[in-house]
Write an enzyme that holds these catalytic residues in place. Structure first.
Site, mmCIF file in Angstrom:
data_model
loop_
_atom_site.group_PDB
_atom_site.id
_atom_site.type_symbol
_atom_site.label_atom_id
_atom_site.label_comp_id
_atom_site.label_asym_id
_atom_site.label_seq_id
_atom_site.Cartn_x
_atom_site.Cartn_y
_atom_site.Cartn_z
ATOM 1 N N ASP A 141 -34.987 -9.159 -29.639
ATOM 2 C CA ASP A 141 -36.199 -8.696 -30.315
ATOM 3 C C ASP A 141 -35.895 -7.451 -31.153
ATOM 4 O O ASP A 141 -36.490 -7.243 -32.207
ATOM 5 C CB ASP A 141 -37.296 -8.391 -29.289
ATOM 6 N N ASP A 197 -40.681 -6.254 -34.765
ATOM 7 C CA ASP A 197 -40.806 -7.650 -34.342
ATOM 8 C C ASP A 197 -41.899 -7.659 -33.281
ATOM 9 O O ASP A 197 -41.663 -7.286 -32.133
ATOM 10 C CB ASP A 197 -39.486 -8.168 -33.767
ATOM 11 N N GLU A 252 -42.504 -8.456 -38.973
ATOM 12 C CA GLU A 252 -42.415 -9.910 -38.972
ATOM 13 C C GLU A 252 -43.805 -10.493 -38.786
ATOM 14 O O GLU A 252 -44.549 -10.085 -37.893
ATOM 15 C CB GLU A 252 -41.482 -10.375 -37.855
#
Length: 190
Positions: free
Chosen positions: A150, A15, A75
């Site tokens: 996260d 992420d 992501e």
């Protein structure tokens, strides 16, 4: 349909972020996945954006060297109004991707909405809902969930990729929607 019964691999999820970058690793064997570990790279203590990028590269490279993932799921940055923030986020993502490419690890990119749909069935799910579903699906002890979101977002990227290439195996089998409703009446609200 792919035969995934003998497949064993490790997927690294990322992420991207410039203050906190989440990472998570899952081990896949056949149609089952389990969490190996997750965490965050704390970058806010570094004043220079370029120094942060260097730390991202160094840390992601060390995670790759230690756990030897077969693939990386990252992501994709979502579009925001602040162009400078988007540029910085894109650079952070690019550095993490470069660390994987340098080790010949295939990279797969997923939009945040696609990850949320894969994990929760809802593209507008909150980070907390994603974390809760991952905890249940991967049987993660509650004590291990006391970590920044996260990290669970990164784990979500890895699990989303797992779902994309193989059908996860559930401990509970359903023969139809009616069977699902009957076995989950406590979860159905009208």
């Amino acid at each position: 349909m792919r035969n995934t019964s003998n497949v064993e691999k490790i997927i690294l999820g990322i992420d991207p972020g410039t203050n906190l970058m989440g990472y998570g690793l899952i081990k896949v064997k056949g149609n089952k996945a389990e969490m190996i570990m997750m965490g965050v790279i704390e970058l806010s203590k570094y004043d220079s954006h370029y120094l942060r990028l260097g730390k991202i590269f160094t840390r992601v490279t060390s995670i790759i060297e230690e756990y030897k993932p077969d693939e990386m799921a990252i992501e994709a940055p979502f579009f925001g109004k602040n162009v400078q923030s988007m540029l910085k986020l894109g650079r952070a993502q690019g550095v993490a991707i470069t660390a994987a490419i340098m080790r010949d690890i295939p990279v797969h990119e997923y939009e945040p909405r696609k990850i949320k749909i894969a994990i929760t069935g809802n593209g507008n799910a909150s980070k907390e809902q994603v974390a809760g579903m991952l905890q249940r699906m991967l049987h993660i002890p509650k004590d291990d969930m006391d970590i920044q979101l996260d990290a669970t977002d990164a784990l979500g990227a890895a699990y989303c990729h797992f779902i994309q290439y193989g059908k996860p195996e559930s401990e509970i089998k359903f023969s139809s929607w009616k069977d699902f409703v009957n076995k989950n009446s406590d979860k159905i609200h009208i």
